[in-house]
Design an enzyme around this catalytic site. Structure first.
Site, PDB file in Angstrom:
ATOM      1  N   LYS A  67      36.744  48.630  38.144  1.00 46.77           N
ATOM      2  CA  LYS A  67      36.704  47.547  37.508  1.00 46.77           C
ATOM      3  C   LYS A  67      35.265  47.360  36.570  1.00 46.77           C
ATOM      4  O   LYS A  67      34.340  47.207  37.526  1.00 46.77           O
ATOM      5  CB  LYS A  67      36.743  46.485  38.338  1.00 46.77           C
ATOM      6  CG  LYS A  67      37.174  44.945  37.473  1.00 46.77           C
ATOM      7  CD  LYS A  67      37.485  43.896  38.390  1.00 46.77           C
ATOM      8  CE  LYS A  67      37.393  42.430  37.635  1.00 46.77           C
ATOM      9  NZ  LYS A  67      37.627  41.349  38.564  1.00 46.77           N
ATOM     10  N   LYS A  97      40.396  48.875  34.970  1.00 44.54           N
ATOM     11  CA  LYS A  97      40.579  47.753  34.247  1.00 44.54           C
ATOM     12  C   LYS A  97      38.956  47.768  33.644  1.00 44.54           C
ATOM     13  O   LYS A  97      38.240  47.816  34.427  1.00 44.54           O
ATOM     14  CB  LYS A  97      40.635  46.486  35.326  1.00 44.54           C
ATOM     15  CG  LYS A  97      40.441  45.143  34.891  1.00 44.54           C
ATOM     16  CD  LYS A  97      40.605  43.751  35.880  1.00 44.54           C
ATOM     17  CE  LYS A  97      40.737  42.617  35.101  1.00 44.54           C
ATOM     18  NZ  LYS A  97      40.762  41.343  36.009  1.00 44.54           N
TER      19      LYS A  97
END
Length: 330
Positions: A197, A250
């Site tokens: 992320k 992500k």
């Protein structure tokens, strides 16, 4: 040999041939739809920050979940949205049995049991300071946060979550959650950490929708630097070693290189999160020509799968699934 012996355009001559030789195929089975839930009763309220997405509860949540199921989408990812009066500095609502996500899980398990329920696990939606971890002396205390995440994960599993998705990028999160879940009798509950992320600006609409934007961001202290490709891959490896069942990259579109490298380096199920900013960028780019949004969205979703994603978390899941049912080309 080259032209004229080889004519690659022969493979593209008709739609039927293009379908026959297509290398990457999207399916409703590929999608996970994010849902935003509240503890308020029977709510369907548009979230202005993410067009076409609503805050849901009660009968409206069930209506949405049944539509998702009927489209063949196998899973939803649940995010809680809480009012400021329910938040505190310790994120106690994150493990409260009557919190927005446990309430939603119990309702969905009772009425739409076919769906896989993925519960996002972070503290930012439930703390007054809106950081992903607990603060001590102005900094996020990693290990203190892990203890809070253990309580929250157990609460979500007790409600009926099938997958726990720790998203705060705390070191050792899977190592902390796996034994906590196992010892509480939830050995069958999966973990799907957001392992890669990045500290992206593309989360802005989501942070606005969930009322979880901190006054001063500390995201750079725990999320991967946008230039840190090797760090992201190393974190994926660590989470796998700690027992992760699946891992998430992500955002998706700006980080297809990470997804591609992870697909080749690790034998693990990979999810990619097509985040709110990416979704909004497409809508903004096609504002003057709304019909163009669909083929562009489908092109981008195909690129995510081509890069190696087994699952795609996307706000466009329902529209894409409807198009695939109609066998629309992209």
């Amino acid at each position: 040999m080259s032209f004229p012996t080889h004519r690659p355009r022969r493979l593209r001559r008709t739609e039927e041939i293009r379908r026959l030789v297509r290398e990457v195929r999207l399916s409703p089975d590929d999608f996970v739809l994010p849902l935003f839930v509240t503890a308020e009763e029977d709510v369907r309220r548009p979230l202005a920050a993410i067009p076409g997405v609503d805050l849901l509860s009660g009968r409206h949540l069930l209506e949405e979940a049944r539509a998702v199921r009927d489209l063949g989408i196998p899973a939803v990812l649940l995010f809680g949205v809480a009012g400021e009066e329910a938040k505190d500095d310790e994120a106690s609502l994150a493990w409260a049995p009557d919190g927005p996500v446990p309430r939603a899980i119990r309702l969905l398990k009772a009425h739409v049991p076919e769906l896989v329920l993925v519960a996002d696990l972070c503290l930012c939606e439930y703390t007054r300071h809106a950081h992903c971890g607990l603060l001590r002396a102005g900094e996020i205390d990693n290990d203190l946060t892990l203890a809070a995440l253990q309580k929250a994960a157990t609460s979500l599993a007790e409600a009926g979550a099938g997958v726990i998705a720790p998203s705060g990028m705390m070191d050792g999160s899977v190592r902390a959650l796996r034994p906590a879940l196992d010892q509480a009798g939830f050995a069958g509950v999966l973990t799907m950490p957001y392992s890669a992320k990045f500290a992206s600006r593309l989360y802005g609409p989501f942070k606005q929708a969930t009322q979880s934007a901190p006054a001063e961001s500390l995201h750079a202290t725990h999320q991967v630097d946008v230039a840190g490709g090797r760090q992201a891959l190393a974190k994926i490896g660590l989470d796998i070693d700690e027992g992760a069942d699946m891992v998430t990259v992500k955002p998706a579109i700006g980080y297809l290189d990470i997804l591609w490298q992870a697909r080749r380096r690790f034998d693990v199920l990979l999810a990619a999160y097509n985040v709110s900013g990416e979704y909004n960028v497409v809508l903004a780019a096609t504002r003057e020509d709304p019909p163009a949004a669909h083929p562009l969205m489908m092109e981008l979703l195909t690129s995510i799968k081509r890069a190696g994603a087994d699952m795609i978390i996307t706000y466009y899941a329902k529209q894409a699934a409807k198009a695939l049912q109609r066998r629309e080309v992209h």
